[in-house]
Every structure is written in structure tokens, then in C-alpha cells.
Write a protein that holds these residues in place. Structure first.
Motif, short mmCIF file in Angstrom:
data_model
loop_
_atom_site.label_atom_id
_atom_site.label_comp_id
_atom_site.label_asym_id
_atom_site.label_seq_id
_atom_site.Cartn_x
_atom_site.Cartn_y
_atom_site.Cartn_z
N ALA A 51 0.97 -1.15 -0.04
CA ALA A 51 0.11 0.13 0.12
C ALA A 51 0.86 1.14 0.09
CB ALA A 51 -0.91 -0.05 1.17
N GLN A 52 1.88 1.37 0.89
CA GLN A 52 2.76 2.37 0.81
C GLN A 52 3.68 2.62 -0.36
OE1 GLN A 52 5.28 1.95 4.14
NE2 GLN A 52 3.73 2.14 5.70
N LYS A 53 3.88 1.29 -1.12
CA LYS A 53 4.57 1.58 -2.55
C LYS A 53 3.48 2.16 -3.18
CE LYS A 53 7.88 -2.32 -2.22
NZ LYS A 53 8.18 -3.78 -2.82
N GLU A 54 2.31 1.68 -3.39
CA GLU A 54 1.49 2.33 -4.45
C GLU A 54 1.13 3.89 -3.85
OE1 GLU A 54 -0.86 2.37 -7.61
OE2 GLU A 54 0.20 0.72 -6.70
N VAL A 55 1.03 4.13 -2.56
CA VAL A 55 0.93 5.68 -2.49
C VAL A 55 2.18 6.50 -2.80
CG1 VAL A 55 0.70 7.33 -0.49
CG2 VAL A 55 -0.64 5.44 -0.61
N PHE A 56 3.44 5.71 -2.59
CA PHE A 56 4.72 6.43 -3.05
C PHE A 56 4.75 6.73 -4.42
CE2 PHE A 56 9.18 6.28 -4.05
CZ PHE A 56 9.60 7.25 -3.38
N ARG A 57 4.44 5.66 -5.27
CA ARG A 57 4.40 5.73 -6.73
C ARG A 57 3.28 7.00 -7.22
NH1 ARG A 57 3.77 0.08 -6.81
NH2 ARG A 57 5.96 -0.88 -7.13
N THR A 58 2.32 6.78 -6.82
CA THR A 58 1.14 8.15 -6.95
C THR A 58 2.01 9.30 -6.46
OG1 THR A 58 -0.57 6.62 -6.22
CG2 THR A 58 -1.27 8.83 -6.25
N ARG A 59 2.37 9.64 -5.56
CA ARG A 59 3.25 10.65 -5.00
C ARG A 59 4.26 11.04 -5.95
NH1 ARG A 59 3.57 10.37 1.48
NH2 ARG A 59 1.21 10.65 2.08
N MET A 60 4.99 9.86 -6.33
CA MET A 60 5.94 10.20 -7.33
C MET A 60 5.72 10.72 -8.42
SD MET A 60 9.15 10.08 -5.80
CE MET A 60 10.20 9.93 -7.28
N ALA A 61 4.78 10.10 -9.16
CA ALA A 61 4.11 10.61 -10.48
C ALA A 61 3.54 12.05 -10.19
CB ALA A 61 2.96 9.75 -10.77
N ALA A 62 2.77 12.23 -9.25
CA ALA A 62 2.51 13.84 -8.90
C ALA A 62 3.49 14.63 -9.05
CB ALA A 62 1.43 13.69 -7.87
N LEU A 63 4.51 14.25 -8.06
CA LEU A 63 5.68 15.16 -8.07
C LEU A 63 6.35 15.24 -9.70
CD1 LEU A 63 7.44 13.78 -4.84
CD2 LEU A 63 6.19 15.99 -5.15
N LYS A 64 6.48 14.31 -10.23
CA LYS A 64 7.08 14.06 -11.64
C LYS A 64 6.30 15.29 -12.47
CE LYS A 64 8.61 11.63 -15.19
NZ LYS A 64 8.70 10.26 -15.91
N GLN A 65 4.88 15.14 -12.39
CA GLN A 65 4.14 15.98 -13.15
C GLN A 65 4.23 17.29 -12.70
OE1 GLN A 65 0.12 14.88 -12.99
NE2 GLN A 65 -0.63 16.24 -14.60
N ARG A 66 4.17 17.51 -11.44
CA ARG A 66 4.49 18.68 -10.83
C ARG A 66 5.67 19.55 -11.11
NH1 ARG A 66 1.85 23.54 -9.94
NH2 ARG A 66 2.91 24.70 -7.97
N TRP A 67 6.88 18.66 -11.22
CA TRP A 67 8.24 19.17 -11.55
C TRP A 67 8.15 19.56 -13.17
CZ3 TRP A 67 12.37 20.80 -9.27
CH2 TRP A 67 13.44 20.87 -9.96
N GLU A 68 7.48 18.58 -14.00
CA GLU A 68 7.24 19.00 -15.33
C GLU A 68 6.75 20.31 -15.69
OE1 GLU A 68 5.53 15.79 -17.30
OE2 GLU A 68 7.34 14.39 -17.18
N GLN A 69 5.61 20.56 -14.86
CA GLN A 69 4.85 21.73 -15.02
C GLN A 69 5.67 23.03 -14.37
OE1 GLN A 69 1.29 21.47 -12.60
NE2 GLN A 69 0.11 19.92 -13.85
N LEU A 70 6.56 22.75 -13.41
CA LEU A 70 7.50 23.75 -13.03
C LEU A 70 8.42 24.11 -14.12
CD1 LEU A 70 7.92 23.04 -9.20
CD2 LEU A 70 6.62 24.83 -10.28
N GLU A 71 8.96 23.06 -14.89
CA GLU A 71 9.97 23.18 -15.58
C GLU A 71 9.34 24.23 -16.85
OE1 GLU A 71 11.60 19.41 -16.87
OE2 GLU A 71 12.90 19.45 -14.94
N GLN A 72 8.20 23.65 -17.29
CA GLN A 72 7.34 24.38 -18.24
C GLN A 72 7.14 25.81 -18.21
OE1 GLN A 72 6.75 23.15 -21.16
NE2 GLN A 72 5.84 25.06 -21.99
N LYS A 73 7.04 26.08 -16.49
CA LYS A 73 6.62 27.50 -16.34
C LYS A 73 7.94 28.31 -16.35
CE LYS A 73 2.42 26.95 -13.70
NZ LYS A 73 1.88 27.18 -12.25
N GLU A 74 8.95 27.71 -15.91
CA GLU A 74 10.35 28.13 -15.84
C GLU A 74 10.94 28.50 -17.19
OE1 GLU A 74 14.84 27.27 -14.47
OE2 GLU A 74 13.38 25.85 -14.26
N ARG A 75 10.68 27.58 -18.29
CA ARG A 75 11.07 27.98 -19.78
C ARG A 75 9.96 29.18 -20.19
NH1 ARG A 75 11.07 22.06 -19.79
NH2 ARG A 75 8.79 22.10 -20.86
#
Length: 308
Positions: A51-75
């Protein structure tokens, strides 16, 4: 800082096991029940970890998406900054061009104003010159009428300017002749003054030249006596040199004869040059030293005389 998966799961499992383990009673528990409890705890821990792995994967995917959005905003922000910087540069360039045009226009306006002031001043000067010429023309009108009357009386001239030019030429010639006359008079006066100075200074000059001639005559006599003395010394030096040369020749001949006698005594041909006097003397010296040593040896070798 990201934590590795294995380390994360290991820490979670330890935490789970530490919370699930009950305090051990001092009473005895069978090993089978203990093993079952352990297996159940492992299953629960594995489910919790999944369960924790699934939550961690979900958080990581959200963080990755958030990071991509931040990079896009930075560009996008970088592009905005670049466009804004270009806009500022263009604005500054337009402002500088506007300032230069304004400065040039002010400079041209000041030049035009100065030119207008100069033209107004020149116009005023021309007006004053025109008024002055008009006044002079009024003063010269009687002279003009007089020249016209003189032109009628002189048929050799056709126009008034021709008569005026002739008069100006004669006036210039007269002024040049007067100037030349003054120069000649000044030169004549200077020559008279110089002549008088020479006449006044002539007796003193004659006396000074006579004294100088006497001094030069005395110096000539002294030079002649000195020349005779040096000529006498030169003749004496030549005679002495001739005697020294003759003595040197005789000495060289004597040395050569001694060297030849030494060679004959040693029954050896002469090996030195005839002009090598120093070498010949050295050979004679060596021969005399050998002969002296030999005589000394013979004197020591003679037996003592028997007693009577």
C-alpha cells in the motif's frame, strides 16, 4: 533529497514490526503459535508495504508531473524574460535615437539662429557701408565733374577710369622714387659715417699692425733659432744611429763567427738562420757552459801530487 526504494521499504518494515510486536509475557508460548504469529505479521507488513509503495508511486507521479509543470513554467518565464529584455533594449535604443535626434535638432536650431544673427549683423554692416559710400559719393561729385572737364581737355584719354589709373600710376612711381631716394640718402649717410670712423681709426690700426708685425718678426727669429737647434740635434741623432748601427753589425758578425766556430767544433752544420742573432748567442752560451763544466770536472779528476 530522494531516498532509495530499498532503504525506504526497509525502514517502513522495521517501523511496522516494531509497532506490531507485543510485549512478551514471561509465560511460555509454543513455537508453532509464535511462527504463525510471525507469518501473519509478515503478511500484514507486506500488505502495508504494498500500500505504501502504491502511495509512493502515486506521489512520485504527481511530483514528476508537478516538476514538469514547473519546468514548463520556468521555460515560459525565461522566454518572457528574454522578450522583456529585448523590449527594454529596443525601448532604450529608440530612446537614444530620439535623444540624438533632439540633440541634433537643437544643434541645428542653434546653428540656424547663429547664422541668422550673423546675417543680420552682416546686413547691418552692409547698410552702414552703403550709407558711408553714399555720403562719400556726395562728397566726390565735384571731383567727378572736375575729372570729366579734364577728360574733355585731354583728348588722349577716353574714359575717366583710364585717367585715374594713369594718375595712380604716376603717384605710385613718384612714391617709389621718393622712397628710393630716402634709402640712397640713408646709405650715403651711413657710408660717410663709416668712412669717418675708418679715418679716425686708421692711425691706431697702423700702429697696432706695426706692433703685431714686430711681434711676428721676433717669433720668426725665435722659430729659426729653434729650427737650427733641432736640425743640429737631428744630425747628432743620425750620427749616433749610424754608429749604433755599425756597432750592431759588428756584434752580429762576431756572434755569427762564434756560432760557426761552435758548430765546427761540434762538427754539426748550422741549423739557425743567419739573422737569428739571439738564437746564435743562446747556442754559444750553452757551449760555453758545457765547456766550463767539462773543465771543472777535469780539474777535480786530476790526482794529488806525491809527497817528496
Amino acid at each position: 533529497m530522494a531516498v532509495p526504494w530499498e532503504e525506504y521499504f526497509r525502514l517502513a518494515l522495521q517501523e511496522k514490526l516494531s509497532t506490531k510486536l507485543p510485549e512478551q509475557a514471561e509465560d511460555y508460548v509454543p513455537p508453532v503459535l509464535r511462527l504463525l504469529e510471525k507469518r501473519q505479521e509478515l503478511v500484514d507488513a507486506d500488505q502495508a508495504l504494498q500500500a505504501q509503495k502504491e502511495v509512493f508511486r502515486t506521489r512520485m507521479a504527481a511530483l514528476k508531473q508537478r516538476w514538469e509543470q514547473l519546468e514548463q513554467k520556468e521555460r515560459e518565464l525565461k522566454g518572457s524574460f528574454i522578450r522583456f529584455d529585448k523590449f527594454l533594449q529596443d525601448s532604450e535604443a529608440r530612446r537614444n535615437r530620439a535623444l540624438r535626434r533632439a540633440a541634433e535638432e537643437r544643434h541645428q536650431a542653434s546653428r540656424r539662429e547663429a547664422e541668422a544673427l550673423r546675417l543680420r549683423t552682416q546686413l547691418e554692416e552692409l547698410r552702414q557701408e552703403r550709407a558711408r559710400l553714399q555720403r562719400r559719393l556726395k562728397r566726390l561729385e565735384p571731383c567727378a565733374r572736375l575729372l570729366e572737364q579734364a577728360l574733355e581737355l585731354l583728348p588722349g584719354f577716353q574714359e575717366v577710369p583710364e585717367l585715374v589709373a594713369r594718375f595712380d600710376g604716376l603717384a605710385q612711381t613718384q612714391a617709389a622714387l621718393r622712397l628710393r631716394e630716402r634709402e640712397r640718402l640713408a646709405e650715403l649717410e651711413a657710408a660717410r659715417s663709416r668712412l669717418q670712423q675708418l679715418r679716425d681709426a686708421w692711425p691706431d690700426e697702423v700702429l697696432a699692425q706695426g706692433q703685431r708685425r714686430a711681434q711676428l718678426q721676433e717669433r720668426l727669429e725665435a722659430a729659426r733659432e729653434l729650427t737650427l737647434q733641432w736640425e743640429s740635434k737631428w744630425i747628432q741623432i743620425q750620427n749616433t744611429a749610424a754608429e749604433k748601427t755599425l756597432l750592431l753589425g759588428r756584434s752580429r758578425m762576431a756572434v755569427l763567427n762564434l756560432f760557426q766556430l761552435v758548430c765546427q767544433h761540434q762538427r754539426q752544420p748550422p741549423t739557425l738562420d743567419i739573422e737569428d742573432t739571439e738564437g746564435q748567442l743562446e747556442q754559444v752560451k750553452l757551449f760555453m757552459q758545457d765547456l766550463s763544466a767539462m773543465l771543472a770536472g777535469l780539474g777535480q779528476a786530476e790526482p794529488a801530487a806525491p809527497a817528496s
